[in-house]
Design a protein around this motif. Sequence first.
Motif, short mmCIF file in Angstrom:
data_model
loop_
_atom_site.label_atom_id
_atom_site.label_comp_id
_atom_site.label_asym_id
_atom_site.label_seq_id
_atom_site.Cartn_x
_atom_site.Cartn_y
_atom_site.Cartn_z
N ARG A 1 0.79 -1.24 -0.14
CA ARG A 1 -0.12 -0.18 -0.06
C ARG A 1 0.86 1.13 0.08
NH1 ARG A 1 -1.77 -4.15 2.68
NH2 ARG A 1 -0.60 -3.80 4.45
N ARG A 2 1.80 1.23 0.94
CA ARG A 2 2.66 2.21 0.86
C ARG A 2 3.54 2.64 -0.42
NH1 ARG A 2 4.26 1.17 6.52
NH2 ARG A 2 2.64 2.47 7.72
N GLU B 1 2.39 1.59 -3.20
CA GLU B 1 1.65 2.29 -4.33
C GLU B 1 1.28 3.52 -4.23
OE1 GLU B 1 -2.73 0.57 -4.55
OE2 GLU B 1 -1.43 -1.37 -5.07
N LEU B 2 1.20 4.07 -3.06
CA LEU B 2 0.93 5.59 -2.84
C LEU B 2 2.21 6.42 -3.16
CD1 LEU B 2 -0.91 5.20 0.66
CD2 LEU B 2 -1.87 6.35 -1.54
N GLN C 1 2.32 6.86 -6.82
CA GLN C 1 1.18 7.50 -7.25
C GLN C 1 1.55 8.98 -7.10
OE1 GLN C 1 -2.49 6.64 -5.13
NE2 GLN C 1 -3.13 8.64 -5.27
N GLN D 1 -9.28 0.57 2.24
CA GLN D 1 -8.80 0.89 0.82
C GLN D 1 -9.55 -0.51 0.35
OE1 GLN D 1 -6.69 0.21 2.78
NE2 GLN D 1 -5.17 -1.45 2.24
N SER E 1 -6.78 12.86 6.41
CA SER E 1 -6.12 12.41 5.26
C SER E 1 -6.66 10.82 5.23
CB SER E 1 -4.57 12.57 5.45
OG SER E 1 -3.89 11.78 4.47
N SER F 1 -5.48 8.86 2.57
CA SER F 1 -4.16 8.29 2.27
C SER F 1 -3.32 7.82 3.71
CB SER F 1 -3.41 8.98 1.17
OG SER F 1 -3.02 10.17 1.85
N VAL G 1 -4.82 4.48 4.78
CA VAL G 1 -4.12 3.66 4.03
C VAL G 1 -2.56 3.53 4.56
CG1 VAL G 1 -3.75 2.71 1.79
CG2 VAL G 1 -5.60 4.08 1.91
N LEU H 1 -0.14 11.49 1.31
CA LEU H 1 0.08 11.99 0.04
C LEU H 1 0.72 13.39 0.20
CD1 LEU H 1 -2.44 10.63 -2.28
CD2 LEU H 1 0.06 9.52 -1.77
N THR I 1 3.67 13.77 2.60
CA THR I 1 4.97 13.11 1.94
C THR I 1 5.54 13.82 1.07
OG1 THR I 1 3.94 11.11 2.66
CG2 THR I 1 5.64 10.98 1.06
#
Length: 195
Positions: free
Chosen positions: A13-14, A16-17, A20, A154, A167, A169, A172, A176, A179
């Motif tokens: 998950r991290r 993927e983010l 992104q 998610q 947030s 994200s 999850v 975002l 970061t």
Amino acid sequence: MSTTLILASQSPRRKELLQQLGYDFVCVPADLDETVLAAEKPEQYVARLALAKAGVIAKQYADDVVVLGSDTSVVFGQHILGKPESLADCLTILKMLSGHTHQVVTAIAAVKGERLEVVVVSTEVDFKNLTEQEIKRYWQTGEPQDKAGAYGIQGIAGQFVKQIRGSYSAVVGLPLYETAQLLSAFGVASSMTQA
């Protein structure tokens, strides 16, 4: 030459983010003792772990590498809820969250040489009332087993969430906005920020 970025995690998950956001990075998971210290508040706990994860990996690399560590905890009252070890555990945790508001606290930490910075983000999550049957069926899906607080927002458990304040994200596993701000402050460019 842009700064090399390492994500101190193997969480899909991290990963993927962070993808992104348009960053190039490699994953090098940090193996740590994640025991909560006596009288440690949730915010202190996630900040300590995020920093420790980033720090332990940063020591293995040159000073021009930025290491991003992150840790997420689900908190009810002042109780930090870990990953369920059994169906009984899962029932206990989700019955606690059922019909109530809880917090998801995520810390991100960046380490580059001697420089380090930590940001903590807290999000409030409102759960609907859950029946024991729903919790048992959810356990059977296999989703809650590796999730702090016994659920993944998610995934299938998204239907248990009535509302969030903060947030999404971060719940999850990686906030975002924060970061991107943190990595920018450390001179790490993403495909979004490169000329």
